[in-house]
Design an enzyme around this catalytic site. Structure first.
Site: not given
Lengths: 664, 664
Positions: B33, B121, B263, B411, B473
């Protein structure tokens, strides 16, 4: 008149009934979440009686507005509303809240309870699924009929939806796409499980949503007139709307209101008695619905029937106009897949030269997209790499819905949005990213599998074979992790023709999601005159190359490793071993075959069984047993050209032969 | 003088050198890149020469500022800077960019290249890890020494970081906690892989970050003075800082600047020649560093040595002050875990009654926290359910770092923040949520495993045994999916004493993450006078109950299912079968045992092997083979009281016996 309606005692009595019915059910179950149904009752009341265009007698009416309880733990609120407004959910169902085989499980489950639009509970998912539903409506309006599909998506959201990243990602995309058919209400109760919300959260939520391009309003959660006016304004605005309602969790419970204690446990019999007294009710009466309230709320049925009747008339008129899009939509939603569509699948020849399976996938997808006018999707900013662009179609942009979706660098939102699109009648959605980033979208993949929705995932760059990008981008555990999800079909084709067949299975399977696992690197197109037919992919595993002579060794592989296995076979056969190569692109399909077929492909007996896959070996023992061998990745990959990595990690014919000879 | 410095030709030449060195390496590798290293070179130049307090001669100096390349694909920028400022990374290393076994992999890898602070990354991860590092610095400043740990965290971010949910979650928490030691620069180049950023993204980024409580500035990416001033102001502000730099991807490449083509692929030899000419360089010269530039940039070494020397003096002085916190920190970072710490582990008695393993975990954690003053963590808004609160410690709040972290309903950010804390010398971080939500945080779990970082995950509510909350759950595939991750240790203890031992293994293992898998429901505490010792958990699997007489059946189980297995054993023994129960809390530890031990526990021969686990069966064939039986979840769970579910899904002693008898 308007004012009168809102102020009337009947509204208040209805709201109190919703509150206490929910608290009673939680109390009886000895488990559940009473506080949020109590705080959100006024909003739910207004929505279900005055704003939602819904027909309790037909929860599947395609033109209905959708209501999502993104804070799924408040399920009793939804069940109370469904019961009271006349859906097929009885008082007895409410009394069996959270019990085995009841229609009122702990969190709302799609397909299980009439009127539940999507399964919620894992926070943020409902929020993001709604964005997908709003996009689905826009696509139907653009490609099928604008007036018939002008429905709106409403959702109730809680703090979790304001904090979860998947909601942030999808809010950003919704604002970008100016999804004015989205109206979300945020219950700003300032309480989370650990205590006051400001322990962990101090965003200026209104400013944040304005920055996403949303329309934002504030209301007081008990003020019916304010909420009603805000909902009216939200419908007029061309941006997605967030209505921030200052609410009080467990409102009316004298000791638990505005505390975390009102969140996740029953109020307790004494507190519930006191709450009933607070609302002027008989503390000894449970599951009580005053007659007037019952009649008032059940009026939703007549309204709903009338609404749907008008819509059906409009549909009938529109069909008379020879609207081809509408006819196709009706075919898709009523008759299922058209017959003979498989003929659209491309056939690749071994003379086409080397072709990555991601390329073959792009070719197949484009061929199918001409056949299926409601197939739509895109990539999380990797379309050129995932080969997911529909070349003859336009982009889904603000004010202009088309079939190429640019999800942005938002894999998690993409997963949930695909679920929202899959909930939209007639659509076949797909979404692509690198296989390694399937980790970012497992929560919605799981929900798709649980709900029986059928989005198609295009996961490319499927092993160390992607080369130089290195271990952060090289999947290792991902095949195993996906295969472990019930009702998800994972297919890793070995060449271009298996890829076309993999798409066939994916489109054909409308009862669960399918993950296509594709290479970055080019692979030979197998000559099917010499090998088993690619169409046998439908059996999950099949004999690709038979042994010459006795069967000494069975090589079982998937994807790019098939070619190394074939190379190993050639070398071993030259040494006099009889070697069979089994292509095993899909465990789920293979395990579903009759035992006789499975034993024909993998016969019992003394032959050495060797599985070869450039991923974690986990689970391959199912086919090779404790006496077999699994040639797999034992750790993470590395950054180097693909060929060097296949050498280093032992996925060449020579390495496989060496490993086998050492074991024999 | 200041102005002069910034304007001088040497600065410009240095920047051009960084650009072309990066483009040359990508060109030589034929992969990588180039565009972002080119656009970000002025910022990197200013950071590494004027703002970062770093010592290229000692990348591990604890007092250094941290630099994170969150847009890890721009790795050549970082490698160029490390090489030029004098880190142990040679020109030859740069010439082997992305080659096998080089020190310059495709994305920066922690532990692989000196000066790389964290592996990046996967987008959004670096951003969030930096928030964890900033929190770590705050904790060290509060608990060890304020001046010694006043370092800052800098990061370079790209569009992906603005779109990924994990970045949004952690930005919200960073703003809430007022982490003024965080300075992030966002490369606003308006280009993504699919084209113009506005295909998918139109946030008002500045407003959004202001809404999170950040300090926001705008600069022009080529204007050194503006960037320099902004960095200076950012350091003064008590809020986390975002500097939005308008940059141009591939700047100076005549045909590719400001296009997606700059890119992810080499510029191409002709375009690179033209770029060199644009910068007034010889188009035939590659990897060229003008002598003056080399000297100018290498001056970072002398500055760094001086900076560290002053810090070491301060450390020495502070140690002389008998600072107990500092002594403990030095012990933790230099000598590792103190000896005899295991004596702090609680011992539970079978007379304690029923105890959920999450409760035993809470007790153990609190005992350990008194021993380890730098153990810190919390939960994603489930502390009361995860039993993760350190009862004698305060909360990590704005302006007041303490050991109980309130991650909020975030989370994914929690996972990445734990990595940032684990990067902080001396800290032992842990984080809790429900096991089902481990899906939200797999990307950072994977990175922890890859980097060899050792956060501890407290995953409770580990099966259908959680009951009424239902299938959304109830984890099913999660144990398998976690076990598939290389270098992650997954431990599912069966009772309170195994739980204490599981914590012992987790704390002891500082080379990779550990996931503790714990029940919501109460379980008996096994009487260890009758059963194998809980300390044998360190072997991963052990004989919990030996057969009476001949060995007919081996039951292999983990967690709560051990108790059903013991019940089945009793029933089968009564029928005359010899039944062994093997407790298998941890596959990774068991598989690492010598073959003799493994065969002692699971002897070869004709005994029927039966695995029992209330999760996906995937992988258990490793222990039971193709001839054995796996009693597991075949699909998703349901909402009902736990006992009813164990009956329904067949995880009781009676059901196990029935299954076995049907097979015998």
């Amino acid at each position: 008149m308007e004012q009168e309606y809102l102020d009337q005692r009947l509204a208040r009595e209805s709201i109190d009934t919703i509150r206490l019915l929910s608290a009673d059910a939680v109390e009886k179950a000895r488990s559940g979440h009473p506080g949020t149904p109590m705080e959100a009752a006024p909003i739910a009341y207004l929505l279900f009686t005055r704003h939602l265009r819904h027909n309790p007698c037909n929860p599947n009416w395609p033109g209905r507005d959708r209501f999502i309880l993104s804070c799924g733990h408040a399920s009793m609120l939804l069940y109370s509303m469904l019961h009271l407004t006349g859906y097929d959910l009885s008082m007895d169902d409410l009394k069996h809240f959270r019990q085995l085989d009841s229609r009122t499980p702990g969190h709302p489950e799609f397909g299980h309870t009439p009127g539940v639009e999507t399964t919620t509970g894992p926070l943020g998912q409902g929020f993001a699924v709604g964005v997908g539903m709003a996009m689905g409506a826009r696509l139907l309006a653009a490609r099928v009929h604008p007036e018939l599909f002008d429905y709106r998506i409403y959702a109730l959201c809680s703090d979790g939806d304001m904090m979860e990243g998947v909601a942030a990602e999808s809010a950003s995309l919704a604002g970008h796409l100016q999804l004015g058919n989205l109206i979300y209400l945020y219950l700003d109760n300032r309480i989370t499980i650990e205590g006051q919300t400001d322990l962990a959260f101090s965003d200026e939520t209104a400013s944040r949503f304005l920055a996403y391009g949303w329309h934002v309003q504030h209301v007081e959660g008990e003020n019916l007139k304010e909420i009603d006016t805000a909902l009216g304004r939200a419908k007029q605005d061309s941006r997605p709307s967030l209505i921030i309602a200052r609410t009080h969790i467990g409102i009316g419970a004298p000791h638990k209101q505005d505390t975390a204690e009102a969140h996740g446990s029953p109020l307790g019999s004494e507190e519930l008695r006191l709450t009933k007294m607070h609302y002027g009710r008989d503390p000894d009466e449970s599951f009580h619905v005053p007659e007037q309230v019952a009649g008032h709320l059940a009026a939703a049925k007549d309204r709903g029937r009338a609404l749907e009747a008008r819509w059906q008339e409009a549909l009938h008129r529109a069909l008379g106009d020879n609207n081809a899009g509408l006819a196709a939509w009706q075919q898709a939603t009523e008759a299922g897949l058209p017959s003979e569509w498989q003929s659209a699948l491309p056939r690749f020849s071994s003379e086409d030269g080397m072709l990555a399976t991601r390329q073959a996938s792009g070719t197949t997808l484009n061929a199918l997209s001409e056949h299926f006018r409601l197939l739509l999707g895109g990539s999380a900013d990797l379309a050129p790499s995932n080969n997911t662009a529909l070349k003859k179609e336009g982009s889904f942009r603000p004010g202009m819905a088309d079939r190429n979706i640019h999800f942005g660098v938002r894999e998690h939102a993409m997963g949930a949005i695909l679920n929202g699109l899959a909930h939209t009648p007639g659509l076949i959605p797909f979404g692509g990213t690198f296989l390694v980033f399937s980790d970012y979208m497992r929560p919605p993949i799981r929900l798709a599998a649980m709900m029986g929705l059928a989005p198609i995932y295009v996961f490319t760059h499927d092993s160390i074979g992607l080369g130089e990008d290195g271990p952060t981008h090289q999947p290792v555990e991902h095949l195993a992790a996906l295969r472990a999800i019930p009702n998800l079909t994972v297919i890793r084709p070995c060449d271009a023709n298996e890829t076309a067949q993999a798409w066939r299975m994916a489109v054909d399977n409308r009862r669960g999601p399918t993950a296509l696992i594709l290479t970055r690197q080019k692979l030979p197109v197998l000559d099917r005159r010499e090998h088993g037919s690619a169409e046998d992919l439908s059996c999950g595993g099949y004999i690709l190359a038979r042994e010459q002579g006795a069967l000494d060794i069975m090589l079982i592989a998937s994807g790019s490793e098939i070619h190394a296995a074939l190379e190993a076979r050639t070398l071993l056969q030259a040494d006099g071993y009889g070697v069979r190569v089994v292509s095993m692109p899909c465990w789920e399909l293979f395990d579903a075959q009759p035992k006789t077929y499975r034993e024909e492909v993998l016969p019992a007996g003394g032959a050495l069984r060797v599985a070869v896959e450039a991923g974690a070996g986990m689970g391959w023992e199912r086919y090779v047993g404790t006496g077999g061998m699994v040639i797999c990745m034992e750790g993470f990959g590395a950054s180097a050209p693909a060929g060097d990595l296949m050498e280093k990690f032992g996925f060449t014919g020579k390495h496989i032969v060496a490993r086998i000879k050492a074991a024999l």
